[in-house]
Design an enzyme around this catalytic site. Structure first.
Site, PDB file in Angstrom:
ATOM      1  N   SER A 130      -9.010  -4.317  -5.905  1.00  0.00           N
ATOM      2  CA  SER A 130      -8.901  -3.458  -4.723  1.00  0.00           C
ATOM      3  C   SER A 130      -9.409  -2.044  -4.998  1.00  0.00           C
ATOM      4  CB  SER A 130      -7.451  -3.386  -4.247  1.00  0.00           C
ATOM      5  OG  SER A 130      -7.336  -2.486  -3.160  1.00  0.00           O
TER       6      SER A 130
ATOM      7  N   SER B 208      -8.875   0.299  -2.610  1.00  0.00           N
ATOM      8  CA  SER B 208      -8.094   1.150  -1.717  1.00  0.00           C
ATOM      9  C   SER B 208      -7.466   2.357  -2.418  1.00  0.00           C
ATOM     10  CB  SER B 208      -7.017   0.329  -1.018  1.00  0.00           C
ATOM     11  OG  SER B 208      -7.597  -0.607  -0.140  1.00  0.00           O
TER      12      SER B 208
ATOM     13  N   THR C 104      -3.479  -7.288   1.745  1.00  0.00           N
ATOM     14  CA  THR C 104      -4.713  -8.049   1.605  1.00  0.00           C
ATOM     15  C   THR C 104      -4.378  -9.503   1.312  1.00  0.00           C
ATOM     16  OG1 THR C 104      -6.890  -8.080   0.526  1.00  0.00           O
ATOM     17  CG2 THR C 104      -4.991  -7.503  -0.854  1.00  0.00           C
TER      18      THR C 104
ATOM     19  N   LYS D  72      -1.717 -11.701   4.775  1.00  0.00           N
ATOM     20  CA  LYS D  72      -1.868 -11.081   6.094  1.00  0.00           C
ATOM     21  C   LYS D  72      -1.122 -11.811   7.208  1.00  0.00           C
ATOM     22  CE  LYS D  72      -6.265  -8.704   5.302  1.00  0.00           C
ATOM     23  NZ  LYS D  72      -7.612  -8.428   5.845  1.00  0.00           N
TER      24      LYS D  72
ATOM     25  N   ASN E 114      -2.563  -6.097   8.323  1.00  0.00           N
ATOM     26  CA  ASN E 114      -3.128  -5.532   7.099  1.00  0.00           C
ATOM     27  C   ASN E 114      -2.553  -4.161   6.770  1.00  0.00           C
ATOM     28  OD1 ASN E 114      -4.447  -3.828   8.936  1.00  0.00           O
ATOM     29  ND2 ASN E 114      -6.342  -3.802   7.732  1.00  0.00           N
TER      30      ASN E 114
ATOM     31  N   ASP F 162      -8.198  -3.937  10.829  1.00  0.00           N
ATOM     32  CA  ASP F 162      -9.455  -4.580  10.434  1.00  0.00           C
ATOM     33  C   ASP F 162     -10.513  -4.512  11.535  1.00  0.00           C
ATOM     34  OD1 ASP F 162      -8.921  -5.326   7.820  1.00  0.00           O
ATOM     35  OD2 ASP F 162      -8.013  -7.229   8.380  1.00  0.00           O
TER      36      ASP F 162
ATOM     37  N   GLY G 271     -10.136 -16.787   7.936  1.00  0.00           N
ATOM     38  CA  GLY G 271      -8.901 -16.174   7.457  1.00  0.00           C
ATOM     39  C   GLY G 271      -8.483 -14.975   8.282  1.00  0.00           C
ATOM     40  N   GLY G 272      -7.611 -14.143   7.697  1.00  0.00           N
ATOM     41  CA  GLY G 272      -7.051 -13.004   8.424  1.00  0.00           C
ATOM     42  C   GLY G 272      -8.089 -12.012   8.904  1.00  0.00           C
ATOM     43  N   ALA G 273      -9.054 -11.665   8.033  1.00  0.00           N
ATOM     44  CA  ALA G 273     -10.095 -10.728   8.442  1.00  0.00           C
ATOM     45  C   ALA G 273     -10.977 -11.331   9.522  1.00  0.00           C
ATOM     46  CB  ALA G 273     -10.936 -10.308   7.237  1.00  0.00           C
TER      47      ALA G 273
END
Length: 287
Positions: A18, A20, A66, A70, A91, A107, A134-136
């Site tokens: 990551s 972030s 992440t 999620k 997220n 996102d 997926g989540g994204a």
């Protein structure tokens, strides 16, 4: 109010890749704010324990979420923002002063940010080929449907792709196919794409460091397509390298990461990040 400087985190499994913490610490430094942002490895079996401990921890203001949490995190939260509820994916988690945890999804906004200039133009037709379910991908499907795109969603389970389209983009003639459709060369003759906007979006973890490679043959990309890979590790994925070499415009995952991080940063620290330094930040993230 918290008694310690605000601490936000990013959680996932894995999490070492990551970027972030680099982004949020960069902004905290530029603004001269006290506080910190760290990465925490949280496995699925420890997700509930992590939230239970964090919600009472002095200074902890929330976390970014992440893969693979999620969706699984939703039942563990006290409230959901309408966008997160619609997408069925979270997220960003923010703790209120009274300890309640609210889930958000940034996102969609982060994904669209580097496309805003192009989206401001009028197009005869807009089409996006989205790889992943997926989540994204959920956020990207909803965001692009709202922008008038016809969508082709590819996944290992086409039924799941179809279900996402039916839920998130019920209007329009969208298509769900198997991911393998894009792996082999096609001799399909695309029509004139002048005045159109075509997107190729890798919304999956394929091609990420430590994951399987993404099998996508660029013969499936119409002329003038924008190739957008949301993977951030490596910064330059094989898909982006090949697309650039073939003359396509490309957008890397760092653009989306910075865009969604900007929304989360303001929720965590109560002030917008200093976006005038984006070029410097992008360079730091690319090292």
């Amino acid at each position: 109010m918290t008694s310690l400087p605000p601490l936000a985190q990013v959680i996932g499994d894995p999490i070492a890749q990551s970027k972030s913490p680099i982004i949020h610490r960069f902004w905290l430094e530029k603004l001269g704010l006290s506080g910190d942002y760290t990465a925490a490895h949280v496995s699925a079996e420890h997700l509930a324990d992590y939230l239970g401990t964090s919600r009472t921890k002095s200074g902890w203001v929330g976390c970014n979420v992440t893969m693979p949490h999620k969706q699984d995190i939703i039942p563990l939260l006290d409230a959901l923002d309408p966008t997160a509820a619609k997408l069925g994916a979270v997220n960003t988690v923010v703790r209120s002063d009274d300890g309640l945890l609210t889930g958000y999804n940034t996102d969609a906004g982060g994904f669209l940010e580097p496309l805003r200039q192009e989206l401001a133009n009028n197009h005869l037709f807009r089409m996006a080929r989205i790889l992943g379910t997926g989540g994204a991908a959920r956020a990207i499907i909803a965001a692009l449907a709202d922008q008038g795109f016809t969508l082709v969603v590819a996944g290992r389970d086409p039924a799941k792709a179809r279900a996402l389209l039916d839920k998130l983009a019920p209007e329009g003639e969208h298509h769900a196919i198997h991911l393998s459709h894009f792996a082999d060369t096609t001799d399909f003759a695309f029509d004139d794409r002048e005045g159109c906007m075509d997107l190729i979006v890798n919304a999956s973890p394929l091609g990420m460091t430590g994951n399987e490679p993404l099998a996508f043959d660029l013969s499936h990309a119409p002329p003038r397509s924008i190739v957008y890979d949301i993977v951030t590790s490596p910064v330059e994925t094989a898909l982006l390298t090949e697309a650039k070499a073939a003359g396509f415009r490309t957008i890397g995952g760092l653009a989306m990461l910075i865009g969604q991080a900007a929304i989360a940063f303001e929720k965590f620290y109560g002030t917008p990040p200093p976006r005038a330094h984006d070029a410097e930040l992008m360079k730091r993230l690319s090292q």
